[in-house]
Design a protein around this motif. Structure first.
Motif, PDB file in Angstrom:
ATOM      1  N   ARG A 176     -34.141 -36.267-100.320  1.00 11.09           N
ATOM      2  CA  ARG A 176     -34.062 -34.817-100.550  1.00 11.09           C
ATOM      3  C   ARG A 176     -34.961 -34.029 -99.603  1.00 11.09           C
ATOM      4  O   ARG A 176     -34.543 -33.010 -99.033  1.00 11.09           O
ATOM      5  CB  ARG A 176     -34.499 -34.528-101.998  1.00 11.09           C
TER       6      ARG A 176
ATOM      7  N   GLN B 210     -27.025 -27.367-102.205  1.00  8.39           N
ATOM      8  CA  GLN B 210     -26.058 -28.391-102.605  1.00  8.39           C
ATOM      9  C   GLN B 210     -26.248 -29.672-101.787  1.00  8.39           C
ATOM     10  O   GLN B 210     -26.256 -30.780-102.332  1.00  8.39           O
ATOM     11  CB  GLN B 210     -24.626 -27.851-102.433  1.00  8.39           C
ATOM     12  N   THR B 211     -26.455 -29.503-100.492  1.00  7.38           N
ATOM     13  CA  THR B 211     -26.633 -30.684 -99.633  1.00  7.38           C
ATOM     14  C   THR B 211     -27.938 -31.399 -99.974  1.00  7.38           C
ATOM     15  O   THR B 211     -27.975 -32.636-100.047  1.00  7.38           O
ATOM     16  CB  THR B 211     -26.607 -30.269 -98.145  1.00  7.38           C
TER      17      THR B 211
ATOM     18  N   GLN C 271     -29.370 -37.137-104.871  1.00 11.51           N
ATOM     19  CA  GLN C 271     -28.575 -38.083-105.680  1.00 11.51           C
ATOM     20  C   GLN C 271     -28.277 -39.366-104.917  1.00 11.51           C
ATOM     21  O   GLN C 271     -28.215 -40.450-105.512  1.00 11.51           O
ATOM     22  CB  GLN C 271     -27.265 -37.432-106.107  1.00 11.51           C
ATOM     23  N   PHE C 272     -28.079 -39.236-103.618  1.00  9.82           N
ATOM     24  CA  PHE C 272     -27.904 -40.430-102.778  1.00  9.82           C
ATOM     25  C   PHE C 272     -29.130 -41.338-102.929  1.00  9.82           C
ATOM     26  O   PHE C 272     -29.011 -42.540-103.209  1.00  9.82           O
ATOM     27  CB  PHE C 272     -27.719 -40.015-101.309  1.00  9.82           C
TER      28      PHE C 272
ATOM     29  N   THR D 106     -19.369 -36.205 -97.580  1.00 13.68           N
ATOM     30  CA  THR D 106     -18.966 -34.939 -96.954  1.00 13.68           C
ATOM     31  C   THR D 106     -19.866 -34.514 -95.783  1.00 13.68           C
ATOM     32  O   THR D 106     -19.594 -33.513 -95.126  1.00 13.68           O
ATOM     33  CB  THR D 106     -18.948 -33.793 -97.995  1.00 13.68           C
TER      34      THR D 106
ATOM     35  N   ASP E 208     -29.302 -31.480-102.803  1.00 15.62           N
ATOM     36  CA  ASP E 208     -29.085 -32.174-104.072  1.00 15.62           C
ATOM     37  C   ASP E 208     -28.217 -33.421-103.883  1.00 15.62           C
ATOM     38  O   ASP E 208     -28.441 -34.444-104.536  1.00 15.62           O
ATOM     39  CB  ASP E 208     -28.464 -31.228-105.108  1.00 15.62           C
ATOM     40  N   ASN E 209     -27.249 -33.330-102.988  1.00 18.05           N
ATOM     41  CA  ASN E 209     -26.436 -34.526-102.690  1.00 18.05           C
ATOM     42  C   ASN E 209     -27.311 -35.644-102.124  1.00 18.05           C
ATOM     43  O   ASN E 209     -27.149 -36.808-102.486  1.00 18.05           O
ATOM     44  CB  ASN E 209     -25.344 -34.189-101.663  1.00 18.05           C
TER      45      ASN E 209
ATOM     46  N   SER F  81     -20.757 -41.991-102.157  1.00 16.64           N
ATOM     47  CA  SER F  81     -19.930 -40.801-102.418  1.00 16.64           C
ATOM     48  C   SER F  81     -20.737 -39.516-102.226  1.00 16.64           C
ATOM     49  O   SER F  81     -20.175 -38.464-101.927  1.00 16.64           O
ATOM     50  CB  SER F  81     -19.321 -40.861-103.826  1.00 16.64           C
ATOM     51  N   CYS F  82     -22.059 -39.614-102.383  1.00 14.64           N
ATOM     52  CA  CYS F  82     -22.904 -38.413-102.237  1.00 14.64           C
ATOM     53  C   CYS F  82     -23.061 -37.970-100.782  1.00 14.64           C
ATOM     54  O   CYS F  82     -23.460 -36.832-100.524  1.00 14.64           O
ATOM     55  CB  CYS F  82     -24.290 -38.658-102.818  1.00 14.64           C
TER      56      CYS F  82
END
Ligand code: IPE
Ligand code: IPE
Ligand code: MG
Ligand code: MG
Length: 301
Positions: A159, A170-171, A177-178, A279, A173-174, A275-276
């Motif tokens: 993070r 959002q990124t 989560q990764f 994108t 947070d992705n 999946s995190c």
């Protein structure tokens, strides 16, 4: 960490000589690069990468006291070399230095996130300690322990890497989560290695989860699924203090599906991690993050 005091310098030299995989700083730097592939990393990335590795080292120095471990990163642990007292204070010294370094970052955001993270790490270790000898440990509590003691720091590493590259909420947070899912998978694999690993290869004391009766996923699964006689056998092994206990537990678990089950759960967390980052724009850093996630369940070190 340099010190003019020879006894301090000697301890610091020892921990800096035996290096680990540097997973957490790697997550900071790769997350930073993956979120802004065309930009250079900043000094803040380097600082935070150093901070998370020093925090990690502090937790290892302390964890080796809790586990009575003698070997770490292919060298003697501080507690084995110099005793528990020295290891406790050296761990404090590393933590204190990491906060000092973190406070160099003007904006307090990093210090806030990092200190909230170490709160969680300590809570995880305390929760694990509280559950020593608990043969009825549930998967829920096990996952809570590893989310805190391990995944909190890997989540923060990824993070903060994104944050210092100017990524949007959002990124960031992705990436968090990764790091979180990767950390959970990483600890499950570590717990598998504690049971089945080769000391010469892993380079640290193994079997301490059994020695200290800290239940991990393969054992929890075994107790929940094995025929009751086998379950009873494991319970009595863990309650007594027979010689070669770790070896006996290993032999009991090995022929069952409990190790494969734990591997499968770790693999699901790796998929979640992948999946995190799906994108993110394609870049060498993104691919390195994906490879790092895949390595977590394959690693033997
Ligand atoms: C060991 O971490 C402690 C766990 C969280 C399982 P690492 O396996 O990342 O240790 P080093 O830094 O490579 O020695
Ligand atoms: C990880 O737990 C310790 C921390 C995250 C502080 P372990 O006890 O499994 O770590 P190792 O196996 O000793 O490296
Ligand atoms: Mg340990
Ligand atoms: Mg372990």
């Amino acid at each position: 960490l340099k010190s003019d005091l020879p006894p301090v310098a000697q301890l610091v030299k020892h921990v800096s000589r035996f290096r680990g995989k540097m997973l957490r700083p790697m997550l900071v730097l790769l997350a930073g690069k993956a979120c802004a592939p065309d930009k250079e990393l900043t000094d803040h990335h380097i600082t935070i990468a150093t901070v998370v590795e020093m925090i990690h080292m502090a937790t290892l120095v302390h964890d080796d006291v809790l586990d009575d471990a003698e070997l770490r990163r292919r060298g003697a642990t501080i507690n084995h070399l110099k005793g528990n007292e020295a290891a406790v204070i050296l761990g404090d010294f590393l933590i204190s230095h990491s906060y000092h370094l973190c406070s160099n970052i003007e904006n307090q955001f990093a210090a806030r996130v990092v200190s909230a993270t170490t709160n969680r790490v300590c809570e995880g270790e305390l929760l694990q300690l509280h559950n020593r000898n608990n043969l009825d440990l549930t998967p829920e509590v096990y996952f809570d322990i590893i989310a805190r003691k391990t995944a909190a720091l890997t989540a923060t590493s990824a993070r903060m890497g994104a944050h210092f590259s100017g990524a949007d909420e959002q990124t960031c947070d992705n990436l968090r989560q990764f790091g979180e899912s990767l950390g959970v998978a990483f600890q499950i694999q570590d717990d598998i290695l504690d049971l089945t690993g080769d000391v010469a290869r892993v380079g640290k004391t193994l079997g301490s989860d059994i020695d200290k009766v800290k239940l991990t996923l393969p054992l929890i699964h075994f107790l929940a699924t094995a025929p009751s006689q086998h379950g009873q056998l494991l319970r009595s092994l863990l309650s007594g203090n027979e010689p070669d206990r770790a070896e006996k537990v290993r032999n009991l678990i090995a022929p069952t599906g409990s190790l494969a089950y734990a591997k499968q759960v770790a693999a699901e967390h790796v998929e979640r991690a992948l999946s995190c980052v799906a994108t993110l724009p394609e870049s060498p850093a993104k691919h390195a993050l994906q490879n790092a996630a895949r390595m977590v369940t394959a690693r033997q070190v």
